[in-house]
Design a protein around this motif. Structure first.
Motif, short mmCIF file in Angstrom:
data_model
loop_
_atom_site.label_atom_id
_atom_site.label_comp_id
_atom_site.label_asym_id
_atom_site.label_seq_id
_atom_site.Cartn_x
_atom_site.Cartn_y
_atom_site.Cartn_z
N THR A 39 -13.45 2.57 5.87
CA THR A 39 -13.86 2.48 4.48
C THR A 39 -15.05 3.40 4.23
O THR A 39 -15.64 3.96 5.17
N TYR A 40 -15.39 3.54 2.97
CA TYR A 40 -16.51 4.40 2.59
C TYR A 40 -17.80 3.96 3.26
O TYR A 40 -18.66 4.79 3.57
N ASP A 41 -17.95 2.65 3.51
CA ASP A 41 -19.16 2.16 4.18
C ASP A 41 -18.93 1.93 5.68
O ASP A 41 -19.62 1.12 6.31
N SER A 42 -17.93 2.63 6.23
CA SER A 42 -17.73 2.74 7.69
C SER A 42 -17.28 1.45 8.37
O SER A 42 -17.61 1.20 9.53
N VAL A 43 -16.50 0.64 7.68
CA VAL A 43 -15.89 -0.53 8.32
C VAL A 43 -14.49 -0.15 8.77
O VAL A 43 -13.71 0.42 8.00
N LYS A 44 -14.16 -0.47 10.00
CA LYS A 44 -12.84 -0.16 10.56
C LYS A 44 -11.86 -1.28 10.21
O LYS A 44 -12.07 -2.43 10.58
N LEU A 45 -10.81 -0.92 9.48
CA LEU A 45 -9.81 -1.89 9.05
C LEU A 45 -8.50 -1.67 9.80
O LEU A 45 -8.04 -0.54 9.96
N PHE A 46 -7.88 -2.78 10.21
CA PHE A 46 -6.58 -2.72 10.87
C PHE A 46 -5.47 -2.78 9.82
O PHE A 46 -5.48 -3.64 8.94
N VAL A 47 -4.51 -1.87 9.94
CA VAL A 47 -3.39 -1.80 9.00
C VAL A 47 -2.09 -1.66 9.81
O VAL A 47 -2.03 -0.86 10.75
N GLN A 48 -1.09 -2.43 9.45
CA GLN A 48 0.23 -2.32 10.05
C GLN A 48 1.24 -2.02 8.95
O GLN A 48 1.29 -2.73 7.94
N VAL A 49 2.01 -0.94 9.10
CA VAL A 49 3.06 -0.58 8.14
C VAL A 49 4.41 -0.83 8.80
O VAL A 49 4.64 -0.40 9.94
N ALA A 50 5.30 -1.54 8.12
CA ALA A 50 6.61 -1.86 8.68
C ALA A 50 7.65 -1.89 7.56
O ALA A 50 7.35 -2.24 6.42
N GLY A 51 8.86 -1.53 7.91
CA GLY A 51 9.96 -1.62 6.97
C GLY A 51 10.17 -0.38 6.13
O GLY A 51 9.61 0.68 6.40
N GLN A 52 11.00 -0.54 5.10
CA GLN A 52 11.36 0.58 4.24
C GLN A 52 11.58 0.06 2.82
O GLN A 52 11.89 -1.10 2.61
N GLY A 53 11.40 0.96 1.86
CA GLY A 53 11.61 0.59 0.47
C GLY A 53 10.33 0.64 -0.34
O GLY A 53 9.42 1.42 -0.04
N THR A 54 10.25 -0.18 -1.36
CA THR A 54 9.09 -0.21 -2.25
C THR A 54 7.83 -0.59 -1.47
O THR A 54 7.82 -1.60 -0.77
N PRO A 55 6.75 0.20 -1.57
CA PRO A 55 5.51 -0.16 -0.87
C PRO A 55 4.95 -1.48 -1.38
O PRO A 55 4.90 -1.72 -2.59
N CYS A 56 4.52 -2.33 -0.45
CA CYS A 56 4.01 -3.65 -0.81
C CYS A 56 2.82 -4.00 0.08
O CYS A 56 2.96 -4.11 1.29
N LEU A 57 1.66 -4.14 -0.53
CA LEU A 57 0.47 -4.57 0.19
C LEU A 57 0.45 -6.08 0.30
O LEU A 57 0.61 -6.78 -0.69
N PHE A 58 0.22 -6.60 1.52
CA PHE A 58 0.06 -8.04 1.69
C PHE A 58 -1.42 -8.38 1.79
O PHE A 58 -2.15 -7.81 2.59
N VAL A 59 -1.84 -9.33 0.95
CA VAL A 59 -3.23 -9.79 0.90
C VAL A 59 -3.28 -11.20 1.48
O VAL A 59 -2.80 -12.16 0.87
N HIS A 60 -3.83 -11.32 2.67
CA HIS A 60 -3.81 -12.61 3.35
C HIS A 60 -4.87 -13.56 2.80
O HIS A 60 -5.80 -13.18 2.10
N GLY A 61 -4.70 -14.81 3.14
CA GLY A 61 -5.64 -15.84 2.71
C GLY A 61 -6.59 -16.22 3.83
O GLY A 61 -6.96 -15.43 4.67
N GLY A 62 -6.94 -17.49 3.84
CA GLY A 62 -7.86 -18.00 4.83
C GLY A 62 -8.97 -18.83 4.17
O GLY A 62 -8.83 -20.04 4.02
N PRO A 63 -10.06 -18.19 3.78
CA PRO A 63 -10.38 -16.77 3.97
C PRO A 63 -10.53 -16.42 5.45
O PRO A 63 -10.93 -17.25 6.25
N GLY A 64 -10.13 -15.19 5.76
CA GLY A 64 -10.29 -14.66 7.11
C GLY A 64 -9.11 -14.86 8.02
O GLY A 64 -9.22 -14.62 9.23
N ALA A 65 -7.95 -15.29 7.50
CA ALA A 65 -6.82 -15.63 8.38
C ALA A 65 -6.19 -14.41 9.06
O ALA A 65 -5.58 -14.54 10.11
N GLY A 66 -6.29 -13.23 8.46
CA GLY A 66 -5.58 -12.08 8.99
C GLY A 66 -4.13 -12.09 8.53
O GLY A 66 -3.61 -13.09 8.02
N SER A 67 -3.46 -10.96 8.73
CA SER A 67 -2.10 -10.80 8.20
C SER A 67 -1.00 -11.06 9.22
O SER A 67 0.18 -11.09 8.87
#
Length: 314
Positions: free
Chosen positions: A41-69
């Motif tokens: 990120t702009y403030d230098s936090v390293k974020l984990f991202v996993q891309v899988a599948g095909q078709g329309t792009p869809c971002l998953f926003v997990h709950g928890g708070p803090g549960a992870g995807s």
């Protein structure tokens, strides 16, 4: 101006325009490379991202708070990957992502992380799908960047964290024998902690969000398969982040993107009903079960999401 050009020049210019349009369209529709990656990120936090599948792009926003995807990816998202290109993001201080050196976990910063991810992936728009507490974050993102949200999919989603806490506390207390229930005069957060502890001790915690203990056990096994980062959750539950107590339900009345709301018939976690979600262009699907419709009703969950996405304008 074209009338002063020779027919040959005009023809070449038309070919160029067609070529440029074709390239732009191809770039717009190009699939993302699948697999895991790290973004900063702009403030230098390293974020984990996993891309899988095909078709329309869809971002998953997990709950928890803090549960992870990860749990949703393995228990629900994987059923959608033949129709949607799923982008699983672990929020800062959550799951497999890093922590903020400055302890910046504000709603505005989490929303900005999502927008920076979209930019880094080169996407014009995406469907934004959220589960549980992620509903507040997804709604805040849609509020700030409506032009980037092709559609919203809210799965057992919270819009008002205070109402969610009240509902969980009341239901959790009802599951306990009278002798184990905390005094009503105690502060709310103290009672909540006592109720959650008692449910764990009596092996009743799974009943809070799952219809069957076997489903709760399965979800627990999956969640333990990868390491987690507890910092975001700690910051939220510390009470130092006041913006996570905001009620986002009123904001939904002004969000005009197509929205699918999936409810659990016996979900006592969200503190919401169908009327809570005031989106002008909403579809509501109510499924049997509690707080994890993607796990409790996998076939119906998939059908609802795929049908909704296939109706979206191209």
């Amino acid at each position: 101006m074209f009338r002063f050009l020779s027919s040959t020049v005009r023809f070449l210019m038309l070919l160029l325009l067609v070529a440029l349009s074709t390239v732009a369209q191809a770039q717009k529709q190009a699939a993302l490379p699948v697999g895991s990656r790290a973004i900063f990120t702009y403030d230098s936090v390293k974020l984990f991202v996993q891309v899988a599948g095909q078709g329309t792009p869809c971002l998953f926003v997990h709950g928890g708070p803090g549960a992870g995807s990860y749990s949703f990816e393995k228990l629900g998202g994987n059923r959608l990957e033949d129709k949607l290109q799923m982008v699983y993001l672990d929020q800062r201080g959550s799951g497999r992502s890093g922590s903020s050196r400055t302890k910046n976990y504000s709603m505005a910063r989490i929303v900005q992380d999502m927008e920076e991810l979209r930019q880094q992936l080169g996407l014009q728009k995406w469907v934004v799908m959220a589960h549980s507490f992620g509903g507040t974050i997804a709604t805040a993102y849609a509020q700030k960047y409506p032009q980037r949200v092709q559609a919203l999919v809210l799965v057992n989603s919270v819009l008002n964290p205070v109402a969610s806490l009240d509902s969980m506390l009341a239901y959790g207390t009802s599951l306990l024998p009278a002798a184990a229930r905390p005094a009503p005069s105690l502060p709310q957060m103290q009672r909540f902690g006592m109720v959650m502890g008692a449910l764990q001790q009596l092996k009743l915690a799974g009943q809070l969000q799952f219809s069957h203990d076997s489903l709760a056990a399965r979800a627990m096994r999956v969640s333990r398969a990868v390491p987690g980062n507890p910092e975001f959750a700690q910051q939220v539950f510390s009470g130092r982040l006041a913006d996570y107590g905001q009620d986002y339900a009123p904001a939904t009345a002004k969000l005009t993107m197509p929205t699918l709301v999936i409810l659990g018939k016996d979900d006592r976690t969200t503190g919401a009903t169908a009327a809570t979600y005031q989106f002008p262009r909403k579809q509501v699907v109510t499924l049997p079960g509690k707080h994890n419709s993607f796990l409790e009703q996998p076939a119906q969950f998939r059908q609802a999401v795929v049908s909704f996405v296939q109706q979206l304008p191209r």
